[in-house]
Design a protein around this motif. Structure first.
Motif, mmCIF file in Angstrom:
data_model
loop_
_atom_site.group_PDB
_atom_site.id
_atom_site.type_symbol
_atom_site.label_atom_id
_atom_site.label_comp_id
_atom_site.label_asym_id
_atom_site.label_seq_id
_atom_site.Cartn_x
_atom_site.Cartn_y
_atom_site.Cartn_z
ATOM 1 N N ALA A 1 0.789 -1.228 0.000
ATOM 2 C CA ALA A 1 0.000 0.000 0.000
ATOM 3 C C ALA A 1 0.819 1.275 0.000
ATOM 4 N N ALA A 2 2.144 1.205 0.205
ATOM 5 C CA ALA A 2 3.000 2.391 0.303
ATOM 6 C C ALA A 2 2.415 3.353 1.345
ATOM 7 N N THR B 1 -0.508 5.064 1.155
ATOM 8 C CA THR B 1 -1.903 5.365 0.815
ATOM 9 C C THR B 1 -2.823 5.406 2.026
ATOM 10 N N GLY B 2 -2.428 4.753 3.115
ATOM 11 C CA GLY B 2 -3.323 4.628 4.258
ATOM 12 C C GLY B 2 -4.249 3.437 4.142
ATOM 13 N N ILE B 3 -4.149 2.702 3.040
ATOM 14 C CA ILE B 3 -4.944 1.488 2.844
ATOM 15 C C ILE B 3 -4.125 0.323 3.373
ATOM 16 N N ARG B 4 -4.762 -0.604 4.054
ATOM 17 C CA ARG B 4 -4.014 -1.737 4.594
ATOM 18 C C ARG B 4 -3.751 -2.772 3.504
ATOM 19 N N ALA B 5 -2.644 -3.474 3.623
ATOM 20 C CA ALA B 5 -2.339 -4.565 2.694
ATOM 21 C C ALA B 5 -3.407 -5.640 2.859
ATOM 22 N N GLY B 6 -3.856 -6.202 1.758
ATOM 23 C CA GLY B 6 -4.915 -7.202 1.779
ATOM 24 C C GLY B 6 -6.297 -6.614 1.545
ATOM 25 N N ALA B 7 -6.409 -5.280 1.535
ATOM 26 C CA ALA B 7 -7.707 -4.633 1.294
ATOM 27 C C ALA B 7 -8.176 -4.967 -0.120
ATOM 28 N N VAL B 8 -9.489 -5.129 -0.272
ATOM 29 C CA VAL B 8 -10.087 -5.475 -1.561
ATOM 30 C C VAL B 8 -10.719 -4.226 -2.162
ATOM 31 N N PRO C 1 2.360 9.729 -2.868
ATOM 32 C CA PRO C 1 3.095 10.672 -3.719
ATOM 33 C C PRO C 1 3.637 10.065 -5.019
ATOM 34 N N SER C 2 3.854 8.755 -5.064
ATOM 35 C CA SER C 2 4.393 8.126 -6.272
ATOM 36 C C SER C 2 3.315 7.856 -7.320
ATOM 37 N N GLY D 1 3.289 3.411 -9.500
ATOM 38 C CA GLY D 1 4.244 4.048 -8.602
ATOM 39 C C GLY D 1 4.717 3.005 -7.599
ATOM 40 N N SER D 2 4.655 3.323 -6.309
ATOM 41 C CA SER D 2 5.079 2.386 -5.265
ATOM 42 C C SER D 2 3.964 1.437 -4.830
#
Length: 142
Positions: A52-53, A55-62, A84-85, A134-135
């Motif tokens: 997620a870099a 973004t504030g989104i958690r990894a695994g979010a759908v 930012p990327s 990006g990232s």
């Protein structure tokens, strides 16, 4: 006395007409529903956040997909990736008659599908592809 009898008969007639109207209306609702072939529910296409870099989104979010959706930092994007990327209007995911595609919208850092540049013409997605904007890294699931 004759007036009272006439009123009673009139009331009985009104009640009879009311009941007949209700019965007539309900008659249409008692018909059997048309039969439809049962098709099992199919989960729609989606992105799963792998990395997620910032973004504030958690990894695994759908992130569910529908029709044509823009991915980017812009608040009006269908999928907002506030990193930012990622460009404001970074990429576009589109459902076509042949399936899903993703194309770069002229982003600064590019859109990569399984490590290869996506380009502006678009890349067909079949399921399992890793998409880097990006990232931010997403996995496409059909």
């Amino acid at each position: 006395m004759d007036e009272l009898l006439a009123l009673r008969l009139g009331l009985i007639a009104v009640v009879f007409v009311f009941l007949a109207a209700v019965a007539w209306t309900m008659r249409g609702g008692l018909r059997p529903a048309p039969t439809r072939a049962h098709t099992p529910a199919r989960p729609g296409a989606r992105f799963v956040v792998t990395y997620a870099a910032d973004t504030g989104i958690r990894a695994g979010a759908v992130l569910s997909l529908a029709g044509t959706m823009t991915l980017g930092r812009d608040a009006d994007a269908g999928i907002v990736l506030d990193d930012p990327s990622v460009s404001a209007r970074h990429a576009e995911a589109r459902r076509t008659p042949m399936g899903w595609t993703i194309r770069d919208l002229g982003s600064t850092n590019g859109t990569f599908v399984d490590g290869r540049p996506g380009g502006r013409e678009g890349v067909a997605l079949h399921g399992g592809e890793e998409i880097a904007l990006g990232s931010v890294v997403l996995r496409f699931e059909a």
